[in-house]
Design a protein around this motif. Structure first.
Motif, short mmCIF file in Angstrom:
data_model
loop_
_atom_site.label_atom_id
_atom_site.label_comp_id
_atom_site.label_asym_id
_atom_site.label_seq_id
_atom_site.Cartn_x
_atom_site.Cartn_y
_atom_site.Cartn_z
N GLY A 115 -21.61 1.33 15.93
CA GLY A 115 -21.38 2.40 16.96
C GLY A 115 -21.34 2.99 15.54
N GLY A 116 -21.22 3.37 14.63
CA GLY A 116 -20.65 4.14 14.06
C GLY A 116 -19.01 4.42 14.33
N SER A 117 -18.76 4.32 14.39
CA SER A 117 -16.96 4.88 15.39
C SER A 117 -16.41 4.85 14.18
CB SER A 117 -16.72 3.98 16.15
OG SER A 117 -15.26 4.42 16.34
N ARG A 118 -15.16 5.85 14.46
CA ARG A 118 -14.37 6.22 12.85
C ARG A 118 -13.12 5.55 13.19
NH1 ARG A 118 -14.13 12.18 12.62
NH2 ARG A 118 -12.67 12.67 13.79
N LEU A 119 -12.72 4.48 14.35
CA LEU A 119 -11.84 3.65 14.72
C LEU A 119 -11.29 3.03 13.39
CD1 LEU A 119 -10.60 3.05 17.26
CD2 LEU A 119 -11.85 0.99 17.92
N VAL A 120 -9.62 3.32 13.31
CA VAL A 120 -9.67 2.44 12.37
C VAL A 120 -9.03 1.43 12.99
CG1 VAL A 120 -7.78 2.72 10.15
CG2 VAL A 120 -9.14 4.08 11.13
N VAL A 121 -8.33 0.42 11.95
CA VAL A 121 -8.21 -0.97 12.33
C VAL A 121 -6.88 -1.67 11.56
CG1 VAL A 121 -8.48 -3.66 13.63
CG2 VAL A 121 -10.49 -1.51 13.86
N HIS A 122 -6.21 -2.05 12.00
CA HIS A 122 -4.64 -2.60 11.59
C HIS A 122 -3.90 -3.49 12.35
CE1 HIS A 122 -4.00 1.56 9.15
NE2 HIS A 122 -4.18 2.29 10.14
N SER A 123 -3.25 -4.54 11.26
CA SER A 123 -3.03 -5.52 11.27
C SER A 123 -1.03 -5.55 12.16
CB SER A 123 -2.85 -6.82 10.73
OG SER A 123 -2.18 -6.43 9.79
N ARG A 124 -0.44 -3.92 11.83
CA ARG A 124 0.72 -3.63 11.76
C ARG A 124 0.80 -2.59 12.36
NH1 ARG A 124 3.61 -4.28 6.35
NH2 ARG A 124 5.12 -2.81 7.57
N ILE A 125 1.44 -2.90 13.89
CA ILE A 125 1.79 -0.74 14.83
C ILE A 125 2.45 0.13 13.86
CG2 ILE A 125 2.98 -0.33 16.32
CD1 ILE A 125 2.84 -3.13 17.22
N ASP A 126 4.14 -0.13 12.70
CA ASP A 126 3.89 0.14 11.88
C ASP A 126 3.05 1.88 10.70
OD1 ASP A 126 4.31 -1.95 10.65
OD2 ASP A 126 6.08 -1.51 9.10
N VAL A 127 2.61 0.69 10.70
CA VAL A 127 1.16 0.75 9.40
C VAL A 127 0.37 1.75 9.97
CG1 VAL A 127 -0.65 0.48 7.94
CG2 VAL A 127 1.76 -1.30 7.78
N ALA A 128 0.23 1.45 11.25
CA ALA A 128 -0.83 2.52 11.87
C ALA A 128 -0.31 3.49 12.53
CB ALA A 128 -1.86 1.58 12.84
N VAL A 129 1.04 3.37 12.66
CA VAL A 129 1.54 4.70 13.42
C VAL A 129 1.57 6.13 12.07
CG1 VAL A 129 3.57 5.63 14.71
CG2 VAL A 129 2.44 4.02 15.57
N THR A 130 2.42 5.03 11.08
CA THR A 130 2.34 5.87 9.63
C THR A 130 1.20 6.30 9.31
OG1 THR A 130 4.81 4.23 9.14
CG2 THR A 130 3.67 5.88 7.57
N THR A 131 0.57 5.60 9.16
CA THR A 131 -0.44 6.66 8.38
C THR A 131 -1.53 7.28 9.28
OG1 THR A 131 -1.45 4.12 7.56
CG2 THR A 131 -3.38 6.31 7.67
N ALA A 132 -1.28 7.10 10.92
CA ALA A 132 -1.74 8.83 11.56
C ALA A 132 -0.79 9.75 11.40
CB ALA A 132 -1.67 8.18 12.76
N TYR A 133 0.72 9.87 11.33
CA TYR A 133 1.35 10.63 10.85
C TYR A 133 0.73 11.36 9.78
CZ TYR A 133 5.21 13.13 9.82
OH TYR A 133 5.97 14.64 9.83
N THR A 134 0.60 10.65 8.95
CA THR A 134 0.45 11.24 7.57
C THR A 134 -0.29 11.71 7.44
OG1 THR A 134 2.00 9.43 6.27
CG2 THR A 134 0.15 10.35 4.78
N VAL A 135 -1.90 10.55 7.72
CA VAL A 135 -2.96 11.66 8.07
C VAL A 135 -3.12 13.09 8.24
CG1 VAL A 135 -5.89 11.61 8.17
CG2 VAL A 135 -4.52 9.59 7.13
N THR A 136 -2.30 13.11 9.70
CA THR A 136 -3.19 14.04 10.08
C THR A 136 -1.85 15.15 10.30
OG1 THR A 136 -1.93 13.79 12.09
CG2 THR A 136 -4.00 13.21 11.92
N ALA A 137 -1.03 14.89 9.58
CA ALA A 137 -0.03 16.34 8.73
C ALA A 137 -0.23 16.88 8.10
CB ALA A 137 1.72 15.79 7.81
#
Length: 116
Positions: free
Chosen positions: A94-116
């Motif tokens: 689908g050409g989605s920009r959806l990012v897939v993680h195996s760990r919740i803490d990494v997913a939240v930290t990455t999202a915060y860091t990328v958008t900060a």
């Protein structure tokens, strides 16, 4: 079925169980509406083990596909390797920009860091 919280400015939506085929359209709409209501806040969807089904994956891919025009960073975190593979295949198709993680803490930290 769903719960939500804010963690370091990231919307975290947790899927606790598969809503089943009869409620999947409503489930997709709930996720889509949460993303739209909190935009431009990044979102991480956490999928509990019991909810890591192909139907939930399809519903979430549909929800994020409908929100693609918002430019919101969307991530998924699940311990289920099979669900992560299904998301990756769906994102490729689908050409989605959806990012897939195996760990919740990494997913939240990455999202915060990328958008900060």
């Amino acid at each position: 079925m769903l719960s939500r919280s804010l963690d370091h400015g990231v919307l975290v939506v947790t899927v606790h169980e598969d809503p089943g085929t009869g409620l999947r359209v409503e489930f997709t709409a709930q996720v889509r509406d949460l993303v739209r209501a909190h935009e431009p806040t990044p979102v991480v969807v956490v999928i509990d083990e019991a909810a890591a089904t192909p139907g939930v994956v399809r519903a979430l891919v549909d929800a994020f596909g409908e929100c693609g025009d918002l430019g919101v960073l969307a991530s998924v975190a699940t311990h289920s390797a099979s669900a992560r593979r299904l998301f990756e295949v769906a994102a490729d198709r689908g050409g989605s920009r959806l990012v897939v993680h195996s760990r919740i803490d990494v997913a939240v930290t990455t999202a915060y860091t990328v958008t900060a």
